[in-house]
Design a protein around this motif. Structure first.
Motif, PDB file in Angstrom:
ATOM      1  N   ARG A  19      26.712 -11.473  16.930  1.00  0.00           N
ATOM      2  CA  ARG A  19      26.214 -12.303  17.610  1.00  0.00           C
ATOM      3  C   ARG A  19      26.469 -12.583  18.856  1.00  0.00           C
ATOM      4  O   ARG A  19      27.717 -13.020  18.743  1.00  0.00           O
ATOM      5  CB  ARG A  19      25.987 -13.546  16.845  1.00  0.00           C
ATOM      6  N   ASN A  20      25.962 -12.802  19.790  1.00  0.00           N
ATOM      7  CA  ASN A  20      26.309 -12.944  21.805  1.00  0.00           C
ATOM      8  C   ASN A  20      27.242 -12.343  21.914  1.00  0.00           C
ATOM      9  O   ASN A  20      28.270 -12.263  22.830  1.00  0.00           O
ATOM     10  CB  ASN A  20      27.525 -14.512  21.629  1.00  0.00           C
ATOM     11  N   GLU A  74      27.534 -18.533  18.152  1.00  0.00           N
ATOM     12  CA  GLU A  74      26.060 -19.281  17.543  1.00  0.00           C
ATOM     13  C   GLU A  74      26.094 -19.785  17.379  1.00  0.00           C
ATOM     14  O   GLU A  74      25.053 -21.255  17.639  1.00  0.00           O
ATOM     15  CB  GLU A  74      25.765 -18.056  16.357  1.00  0.00           C
TER      16      GLU A  74
END
Length: 147
Positions: free
Chosen positions: A18-19, A77
């Motif tokens: 994520r990210n 996150e």
């Protein structure tokens, strides 16, 4: 059983981070490279803190083991949208969990990062799991100093 679930969460963050990516540093975000000297894992954090002291956006790029990259994914996150002060508290809780085996009273506090609690028993992997978190701590200090 729980250990298998934790392994699945870690591998999911490693395979589907994520990210992951960059933020445009000309738009107010800044970047911070951070390296684990013991194993060579590297991460570059990109963070944008808004005028209210909230982490408006955070991303990372990096190369490293599954633990370090999954931990970076979990960390970004978890802190996105939080204030800098809240992020500092989370850094403290994560540090305590990894270094001393202390799980926060509110187990939901660390979200998916709780899946790394078993790393406490693997002293050689502490720095792997802490890589992104230490980078975040340094980035926060840098952002506060820039104000």
């Amino acid at each position: 059983m729980l250990e298998n679930l934790y392994k699945q969460i870690v591998m999911d963050h490693y395979k589907n981070p994520r990210n992951r990516g960059k933020l445009d540093t000309t738009g107010g975000a800044f970047s911070l490279p951070y390296k684990n000297p013991t194993c060579g894992d590297v991460v570059v954090l990109y963070m944008n803190v808004d005028e209210s002291g909230r982490i408006a956006d955070i991303k990372f790029e990096g190369e490293g083991c599954s633990i370090s990259m999954a931990s970076c994914s979990m960390m970004t996150e978890l802190v996105k949208g939080k204030t800098v002060e809240q992020a500092k508290e989370l850094i403290g809780h994560f540090n305590d969990m990894i270094r001393q085996g202390v799980i926060p009273e509110d187990e939901d506090l660390l979200g998916d990062a709780l899946a790394l609690s078993g790393v406490h028993k693997l002293r050689a992997r502490h720095n792997c799991s802490l890589l992104g978190w230490q980078g975040l701590e340094k980035a926060i200090k840098q952002s506060v100093a820039a104000e």
